[in-house]
Design an enzyme around this catalytic site. Structure first.
Site, PDB file in Angstrom:
ATOM      1  N   LYS A 155       0.839  -1.201   0.000  1.00  0.00           N
ATOM      2  CA  LYS A 155       0.000   0.000   0.000  1.00  0.00           C
ATOM      3  C   LYS A 155       0.876   1.253   0.000  1.00  0.00           C
ATOM      4  O   LYS A 155       2.091   1.182   0.189  1.00  0.00           O
ATOM      5  CB  LYS A 155      -0.926  -0.004   1.211  1.00  0.00           C
ATOM      6  CG  LYS A 155      -0.211  -0.052   2.551  1.00  0.00           C
ATOM      7  CD  LYS A 155      -1.197  -0.176   3.692  1.00  0.00           C
ATOM      8  CE  LYS A 155      -0.462  -0.239   5.025  1.00  0.00           C
ATOM      9  NZ  LYS A 155      -1.384  -0.259   6.171  1.00  0.00           N
TER      10      LYS A 155
ATOM     11  N   ARG B 244     -10.005  -0.174  15.202  1.00  0.00           N
ATOM     12  CA  ARG B 244     -10.126   0.450  13.889  1.00  0.00           C
ATOM     13  C   ARG B 244     -11.056  -0.435  13.061  1.00  0.00           C
ATOM     14  O   ARG B 244     -12.223  -0.586  13.401  1.00  0.00           O
ATOM     15  CB  ARG B 244      -8.730   0.620  13.258  1.00  0.00           C
ATOM     16  CG  ARG B 244      -8.664   1.595  12.098  1.00  0.00           C
ATOM     17  CD  ARG B 244      -7.240   1.864  11.640  1.00  0.00           C
ATOM     18  NE  ARG B 244      -6.558   0.639  11.204  1.00  0.00           N
ATOM     19  CZ  ARG B 244      -5.328   0.616  10.696  1.00  0.00           C
ATOM     20  NH1 ARG B 244      -4.636   1.732  10.576  1.00  0.00           N
ATOM     21  NH2 ARG B 244      -4.781  -0.529  10.325  1.00  0.00           N
TER      22      ARG B 244
ATOM     23  N   MET C 163      12.121  24.814   1.347  1.00  0.00           N
ATOM     24  CA  MET C 163      11.310  24.024   0.412  1.00  0.00           C
ATOM     25  C   MET C 163      12.155  23.306  -0.637  1.00  0.00           C
ATOM     26  O   MET C 163      11.900  22.140  -0.960  1.00  0.00           O
ATOM     27  CB  MET C 163      10.281  24.914  -0.280  1.00  0.00           C
ATOM     28  CG  MET C 163       9.362  24.145  -1.236  1.00  0.00           C
ATOM     29  SD  MET C 163       8.171  25.200  -2.077  1.00  0.00           S
ATOM     30  CE  MET C 163       7.098  25.670  -0.706  1.00  0.00           C
TER      31      MET C 163
ATOM     32  N   TYR D 285      16.162  30.469   7.266  1.00  0.00           N
ATOM     33  CA  TYR D 285      14.996  31.145   7.831  1.00  0.00           C
ATOM     34  C   TYR D 285      15.000  31.080   9.363  1.00  0.00           C
ATOM     35  O   TYR D 285      15.296  30.045   9.955  1.00  0.00           O
ATOM     36  CB  TYR D 285      13.698  30.501   7.330  1.00  0.00           C
ATOM     37  CG  TYR D 285      13.406  30.735   5.870  1.00  0.00           C
ATOM     38  CD1 TYR D 285      13.244  32.015   5.352  1.00  0.00           C
ATOM     39  CD2 TYR D 285      13.260  29.660   5.006  1.00  0.00           C
ATOM     40  CE1 TYR D 285      12.960  32.224   4.011  1.00  0.00           C
ATOM     41  CE2 TYR D 285      12.969  29.843   3.661  1.00  0.00           C
ATOM     42  CZ  TYR D 285      12.829  31.134   3.168  1.00  0.00           C
ATOM     43  OH  TYR D 285      12.538  31.331   1.840  1.00  0.00           O
TER      44      TYR D 285
END
Length: 382
Positions: A43, A141, A318, A270
């Site tokens: 998955k 769950r 980023m 930053y």
């Protein structure tokens, strides 16, 4: 036709060693009792490794069943080959039910309502749909509550368009031996309460690679779900399979985009969260949190450049990450930097990187973004 950017130089990329993946499967299978079947959990794009490539190699290596989370993942596996059972571990939306028959998929059943829905889907399609009955023994769950298993099984057994292909549960905390033992006891008690359940002819699975402590032919368990371990990432140390020496399949690399020198006292990135304590040579790497290096590793992680560990300085941004290369020799623009993986005799593992990020290897792998091309190595070797 390849997309235009497929010919461009790589700024950062993930290397996936499919040969190591196949060797890992064979090692794991050899460590299990002969009757134990291999459920390959693929998955979340095979934990970020690439679902089509990974599943195809696991088919070649002899996986018995593929477990996925979504209908789209199931369809991808099914398109690779018609011979393997594909189990959907997650609940289906009502509008997805009809695809169970169309793609020959196996659904997870947690309730009488789902039994009725899947029976209706099979009746409309004119064919029998396979299901695994999930039993909630403490995860809270998916799954029918263990004390109510018999009533759901009886309802399922009367559905002419459904075939019970498996039963399973999910351990909530494999590292907690006492609670895991209680979950196992609840599961076995739930099965005992089901009259006529054909345990000899279906998948019976509770363990994953982190939860196996013993393997006895005296129990009905005949399958194990393997996720991280097949990718070379060790499970809980108390697991039986922690003794299997698998190889890392995944590496995460980038390149040096710029080298420069800065004086002592200079602040970095930053928020100015790091101040240089000495004159420092820095490298700006061509990857940041937009690629999967989380901000949480700021001022904590290290990368490998020329076989030397180079600390991350300041906040990850980023598109770039800044590292200290003062002690790494003659680093130049274009040099490779290893975020996760091996270089020369040094290694940074997924587990170590995940610790810096205050997370777990599962999340680390799933967080490497689609901006990062996957490069596949396929030669089996020795």
């Amino acid at each position: 036709m390849n997309p235009p950017n497929s010919r461009l130089p790589l700024r950062c990329w993930a290397e996936i060693d499919l040969a190591a993946l196949e060797r890992n499967l064979r090692l794991i299978r050899a460590s299990l009792p002969a009757h134990m079947r291999y459920v390959a959990v693929v998955k979340a794009d095979a934990y970020g490794h690439g679902l089509p490539q990974t599943a195809a190699r696991l088919m070649h290596a002899g996986a018995d069943l593929f477990a996925v989370a979504t209908l789209a993942e199931a369809a991808t596996v099914r398109e690779l080959g018609p011979g393997w059972p594909v189990l959907l571990l997650s609940p289906l939306l009502p509008e997805e039910d009809r695809y169970l028959a169309e793609y020959d998929l196996t659904a997870t059943v947690s309730s009488i309502e789902e039994v009725d829905r899947f029976e209706a889907a099979g009746r409309v399609a004119g064919r029998v749909i396979s299901v695994h009955l999930k039993i909630d023994t403490g995860m809270g769950r998916l799954g029918v509550w263990h004390e109510q298993t018999a009533s759901v099984y009886e309802h399922l057994a009367r559905a002419p368009h459904l075939r019970l292909a498996g039963v399973f549960t999910h351990f909530a905390a494999p590292e907690e031996a006492a609670f895991t033992s209680e979950q196992r006891r609840r599961f076995l008690a739930a099965l005992a309460a089901c009259q006529g359940i054909p345990l000899d002819s279906i998948f019976v699975h509770a363990d994953n690679s982190a939860g196996i402590e013993t393997m006895s032919s005296a129990t009905p368990f005949n399958a194990v779900r393997i996720g991280l371990l097949q990718f070379g990432i060790l499970p809980h140390p108390n697991s039986l399979l922690s003794e299997v020496h698998t190889e890392p399949v995944f590496s995460f690399l980038t390149r040096v985009g710029l080298v420069k020198s800065l004086p002592a006292g200079y602040t970095i990135s930053y928020g100015r969260t790091y101040t240089l304590g000495r004159p420092t040579r820095i490298a700006i790497l061509c990857a940041g949190y937009g690629d999967g290096i989380p901000r949480a590793v700021s001022n904590r992680a290290q990368v490998l450049i020329r076989g030397t560990r180079c600390p991350v300085l300041g906040r990850v941004t980023m598109d770039q990450t800044i590292v200290d290369i003062t002690d790494a020799g003659d680093v130049r623009c274009g040099d490779e930097a290893v975020i996760v993986g091996r270089q020369d005799q040094a290694e940074i593992s997924i587990a170590e990187f995940s610790t810096w990020a205050d997370t777990i290897p599962w999340e680390t792998l799933c967080s490497i973004t689609k901006r990062v091309p996957r490069v596949y190595r396929t030669v089996l070797g020795t």
